[in-house]
Design a protein around this motif. Structure first.
Motif, PDB file in Angstrom:
ATOM      1  N   ALA A   8       0.834  -1.200   0.000  1.00 58.67           N
ATOM      2  CA  ALA A   8       0.000   0.000   0.000  1.00 58.67           C
ATOM      3  C   ALA A   8       0.869   1.250   0.000  1.00 58.67           C
ATOM      4  CB  ALA A   8      -0.908   0.000   1.220  1.00 58.67           C
ATOM      5  N   THR A   9       0.360   2.292  -0.639  1.00 61.00           N
ATOM      6  CA  THR A   9       1.002   3.605  -0.598  1.00 61.00           C
ATOM      7  C   THR A   9      -0.061   4.632  -0.226  1.00 61.00           C
ATOM      8  OG1 THR A   9       0.555   4.227  -2.893  1.00 61.00           O
ATOM      9  CG2 THR A   9       2.512   2.862  -2.486  1.00 61.00           C
ATOM     10  N   THR A  69      -1.457   6.549  -2.176  1.00 58.75           N
ATOM     11  CA  THR A  69      -2.412   6.731  -3.271  1.00 58.75           C
ATOM     12  C   THR A  69      -3.067   5.444  -3.736  1.00 58.75           C
ATOM     13  OG1 THR A  69      -0.624   6.555  -4.895  1.00 58.75           O
ATOM     14  CG2 THR A  69      -1.208   8.771  -4.113  1.00 58.75           C
ATOM     15  N   ARG A  70      -2.656   4.287  -3.202  1.00 59.02           N
ATOM     16  CA  ARG A  70      -3.275   3.038  -3.647  1.00 59.02           C
ATOM     17  C   ARG A  70      -3.297   2.032  -2.504  1.00 59.02           C
ATOM     18  NH1 ARG A  70       1.928   2.159  -6.507  1.00 59.02           N
ATOM     19  NH2 ARG A  70       3.059   0.610  -5.274  1.00 59.02           N
ATOM     20  N   PRO A  71      -4.304   1.161  -2.499  1.00 61.61           N
ATOM     21  CA  PRO A  71      -4.372   0.124  -1.464  1.00 61.61           C
ATOM     22  C   PRO A  71      -3.411  -1.016  -1.772  1.00 61.61           C
ATOM     23  CG  PRO A  71      -6.204  -0.107  -2.982  1.00 61.61           C
ATOM     24  CD  PRO A  71      -5.478   1.146  -3.386  1.00 61.61           C
ATOM     25  N   THR A  96      -6.805  -1.369  -8.572  1.00 61.00           N
ATOM     26  CA  THR A  96      -5.459  -0.881  -8.274  1.00 61.00           C
ATOM     27  C   THR A  96      -4.612  -0.838  -9.535  1.00 61.00           C
ATOM     28  OG1 THR A  96      -5.531  -1.713  -6.002  1.00 61.00           O
ATOM     29  CG2 THR A  96      -3.353  -1.315  -6.945  1.00 61.00           C
ATOM     30  N   THR A  97      -4.563  -1.951 -10.259  1.00 60.47           N
ATOM     31  CA  THR A  97      -3.720  -2.019 -11.458  1.00 60.47           C
ATOM     32  C   THR A  97      -4.389  -1.413 -12.682  1.00 60.47           C
ATOM     33  OG1 THR A  97      -4.562  -4.239 -11.956  1.00 60.47           O
ATOM     34  CG2 THR A  97      -2.554  -4.090 -10.618  1.00 60.47           C
ATOM     35  N   ALA A 108      -3.847   2.444 -13.472  1.00 63.54           N
ATOM     36  CA  ALA A 108      -2.441   2.757 -13.737  1.00 63.54           C
ATOM     37  C   ALA A 108      -1.911   2.101 -15.004  1.00 63.54           C
ATOM     38  CB  ALA A 108      -1.586   2.326 -12.541  1.00 63.54           C
ATOM     39  N   TRP A 123     -11.830  -3.224 -13.501  1.00 67.85           N
ATOM     40  CA  TRP A 123     -11.625  -1.872 -14.024  1.00 67.85           C
ATOM     41  C   TRP A 123     -12.520  -1.607 -15.224  1.00 67.85           C
ATOM     42  CZ3 TRP A 123     -10.541   2.878 -13.464  1.00 67.85           C
ATOM     43  CH2 TRP A 123     -10.049   3.681 -14.495  1.00 67.85           C
TER      44      TRP A 123
END
Length: 254
Positions: free
Chosen positions: A76-77, A79-81, A141-142, A145, A179
């Motif tokens: 995790a960051t 900006t994203r889980p 998540t992916t 991006a 997505w």
């Protein structure tokens, strides 16, 4: 599902392979080619992530078993889980690329995570593919991006049309959240059609002469430097994690 082998002309058994039977019936009814998948295929004691290609007679002409399994562990960051998957706990990897001779061109097939590997797309191109089709279900998540970046990247690498086909996103937040954004990219790496995340139908024209024109204009296939690449073709040789993964895959195959 227990699937019949490609080339078998009788319909799949409804009880053993209901999805394959549905695809067969749809292809025959509408007299169209269908790239359908993916679906879980049971073969002996192994399970594969499989995509079927059916001709307008409803015959299964090809079966792609996903060759790259989705084993990831993304921290995790801000900006994203976090995101962790390990398909290899359940699935076995396919062992061969998939090419289909359509009336118009050669088509290469991959599934989802297969699109992250430019070597696979280039291998399909070297075998004559002008269209690459990847059914896939990137997550939230992916997907934002990487979905479009990868589809355009593979189109640019292989100088092919690339179709990335996703399920729509479920309205139930407890379900897997795909997505979406099914996309067709030209061999110039331009997005020709992009859906949103809702169900829908889209039609786009594929001009195969554009593939030839791009390949002649930017002749990367003739400009490669294998004298530089080949010694380092296995760029995981010094990667301990990748070496361990290969050993585990070898033990599973035995």
């Amino acid at each position: 599902e227990r699937l019949p082998a490609p080339g078998v002309t009788h319909p799949p058994d409804q009880a053993a392979a209901p999805t394959a039977r549905l695809l067969t019936d749809l292809a025959r009814e509408h007299k169209v080619w269908i790239v359908g998948g993916s679906l879980p295929e049971l073969d002996g004691d192994r399970v594969y992530n499989t995509c079927l290609v059916l001709d307008p007679r409803g015959h299964i002409v090809a079966r792609h078993r996903k060759v790259h399994l989705f084993d990831i562990d993304v921290a995790a960051t801000a900006t994203r889980p976090a995101m962790k998957f390990k398909e290899s706990d359940v699935l076995s990897a396919g062992e061969s690329p998939t090419l289909v001779k359509l009336p118009w061109c050669m088509m290469g097939v991959g599934i989802c995570y297969d699109v992250r590997f430019p070597e696979y797309a280039l291998a399909l191109r070297r075998r004559g593919a002008k269209l690459l089709v990847y059914p896939g279900a990137f997550n939230m998540t992916t997907g934002p991006a990487h979905w479009t970046v990868l589809s355009r990247g593979r189109a640019n690498d292989a100088q092919c049309y690339v179709a990335m086909v996703s399920p729509s996103r479920s309205a139930d937040p407890k379900d897997y959240q795909a997505w979406g954004h099914s996309t067709l990219v030209s061999p110039w790496a331009e997005v020709a059609v992009e859906a949103e995340h809702q169900p829908g139908e889209w039609v786009a024209e594929v001009n195969l002469s554009e593939v030839d024109r791009i390949r002649e204009s930017v002749p990367t296939s003739y400009q490669k430097r294998p004298d530089l690449y080949v010694p380092y073709a296995d760029d995981t040789a010094e990667d301990e994690h990748a070496s361990s993964a290969r050993r585990k895959r070898g033990r599973a195959a035995r």
